[in-house]
Write a protein that holds these residues in place. Structure first.
Motif, PDB file in Angstrom:
ATOM      1  N   ARG A 119       3.479  12.903 -67.850  1.00 24.63           N
ATOM      2  CA  ARG A 119       4.486  11.903 -67.484  1.00 24.63           C
ATOM      3  C   ARG A 119       3.928  10.897 -66.473  1.00 24.63           C
ATOM      4  O   ARG A 119       4.139   9.689 -66.597  1.00 24.63           O
ATOM      5  CB  ARG A 119       5.733  12.601 -66.942  1.00 24.63           C
ATOM      6  N   ALA A 120       3.190  11.391 -65.468  1.00 26.10           N
ATOM      7  CA  ALA A 120       2.608  10.497 -64.456  1.00 26.10           C
ATOM      8  C   ALA A 120       1.577   9.555 -65.082  1.00 26.10           C
ATOM      9  O   ALA A 120       1.518   8.372 -64.740  1.00 26.10           O
ATOM     10  CB  ALA A 120       1.979  11.313 -63.327  1.00 26.10           C
ATOM     11  N   THR A 121       0.781  10.076 -66.000  1.00 26.04           N
ATOM     12  CA  THR A 121      -0.241   9.244 -66.642  1.00 26.04           C
ATOM     13  C   THR A 121       0.406   8.168 -67.508  1.00 26.04           C
ATOM     14  O   THR A 121      -0.005   7.004 -67.477  1.00 26.04           O
ATOM     15  CB  THR A 121      -1.195  10.122 -67.477  1.00 26.04           C
ATOM     16  N   LYS A 122       1.429   8.531 -68.236  1.00 30.31           N
ATOM     17  CA  LYS A 122       2.149   7.532 -69.050  1.00 30.31           C
ATOM     18  C   LYS A 122       2.785   6.472 -68.164  1.00 30.31           C
ATOM     19  O   LYS A 122       2.749   5.278 -68.475  1.00 30.31           O
ATOM     20  CB  LYS A 122       3.199   8.222 -69.915  1.00 30.31           C
ATOM     21  N   GLU A 123       3.359   6.889 -67.042  1.00 24.99           N
ATOM     22  CA  GLU A 123       3.971   5.922 -66.129  1.00 24.99           C
ATOM     23  C   GLU A 123       2.913   4.977 -65.565  1.00 24.99           C
ATOM     24  O   GLU A 123       3.134   3.768 -65.461  1.00 24.99           O
ATOM     25  CB  GLU A 123       4.708   6.640 -64.996  1.00 24.99           C
ATOM     26  N   PHE A 124       1.742   5.511 -65.197  1.00 22.11           N
ATOM     27  CA  PHE A 124       0.656   4.673 -64.691  1.00 22.11           C
ATOM     28  C   PHE A 124       0.281   3.616 -65.734  1.00 22.11           C
ATOM     29  O   PHE A 124       0.172   2.433 -65.423  1.00 22.11           O
ATOM     30  CB  PHE A 124      -0.564   5.539 -64.342  1.00 22.11           C
ATOM     31  N   VAL A 125       0.102   4.033 -66.973  1.00 21.73           N
ATOM     32  CA  VAL A 125      -0.294   3.112 -68.044  1.00 21.73           C
ATOM     33  C   VAL A 125       0.790   2.071 -68.306  1.00 21.73           C
ATOM     34  O   VAL A 125       0.510   0.878 -68.402  1.00 21.73           O
ATOM     35  CB  VAL A 125      -0.620   3.900 -69.340  1.00 21.73           C
ATOM     36  N   HIS A 126       2.049   2.510 -68.394  1.00 23.15           N
ATOM     37  CA  HIS A 126       3.141   1.599 -68.765  1.00 23.15           C
ATOM     38  C   HIS A 126       3.668   0.741 -67.616  1.00 23.15           C
ATOM     39  O   HIS A 126       4.425  -0.199 -67.850  1.00 23.15           O
ATOM     40  CB  HIS A 126       4.295   2.389 -69.401  1.00 23.15           C
ATOM     41  N   SER A 127       3.268   1.057 -66.377  1.00 25.06           N
ATOM     42  CA  SER A 127       3.733   0.267 -65.226  1.00 25.06           C
ATOM     43  C   SER A 127       2.744  -0.822 -64.829  1.00 25.06           C
ATOM     44  O   SER A 127       2.974  -1.537 -63.860  1.00 25.06           O
ATOM     45  CB  SER A 127       3.967   1.183 -64.028  1.00 25.06           C
TER      46      SER A 127
END
Length: 142
Positions: A119-127
């Protein structure tokens, strides 16, 4: 429109980083990390949407580590302010993850469930490369 991020975690990515432009790409990367080094595998993820230093180097670093048993991992976000790891009490005094052939030690830094790593990695990429808000952070203990 966001460009996503690039990941390096295998020799073939040194010259051609893996593009992470979707949640599915992040999942594939983490699944690949789970099959890696027996002491824990790590990727360096760089946002394509952040500024770079005049040298061309990124102004940040986001590390994603996965324990080989697939139950826990670690994330680390660093920028000009500081280096951050998840907040909490570490279960082990020191953990080591391998970034290509280089060991990266985390002293008294708590590992987190693999679902939270995803979840944190996806948030980093999408933010656009911002420090993820889905976890609490603390400065990395040294």
């Amino acid at each position: 429109m966001l460009k996503g991020a690039e990941a390096v975690f295998a020799k073939e990515h040194s010259g051609a980083p893996l593009l992470l432009a979707s949640g599915e790409a992040v999942d594939r990367m983490i699944d690949a990390l789970m099959g890696g080094h027996p002491h824990g595998e790590m990727a360096k993820v760089t946002s394509l949407d952040r500024e770079t230093f005049p040298s061309g180097e990124p102004d940040h670093e986001f590390l994603v580590g996965v324990d080989p048993d697939g139950k826990v991992g670690i994330v680390c976000f660093a920028d000009a302010e500081a280096s951050f790891v998840p907040k909490g009490v570490a279960a082990r005094k020191e953990v080591t993850y391998m970034l290509l052939t280089y060991p990266r030690d985390f002293l008294e830094s708590p590992e987190i469930p693999i679902d939270l790593v995803r979840r944190a990695t996806k948030e980093f990429v999408h933010s656009g490369g911002l420090r993820p808000t889905c976890i609490e952070w603390q400065e990395e203990p040294y």
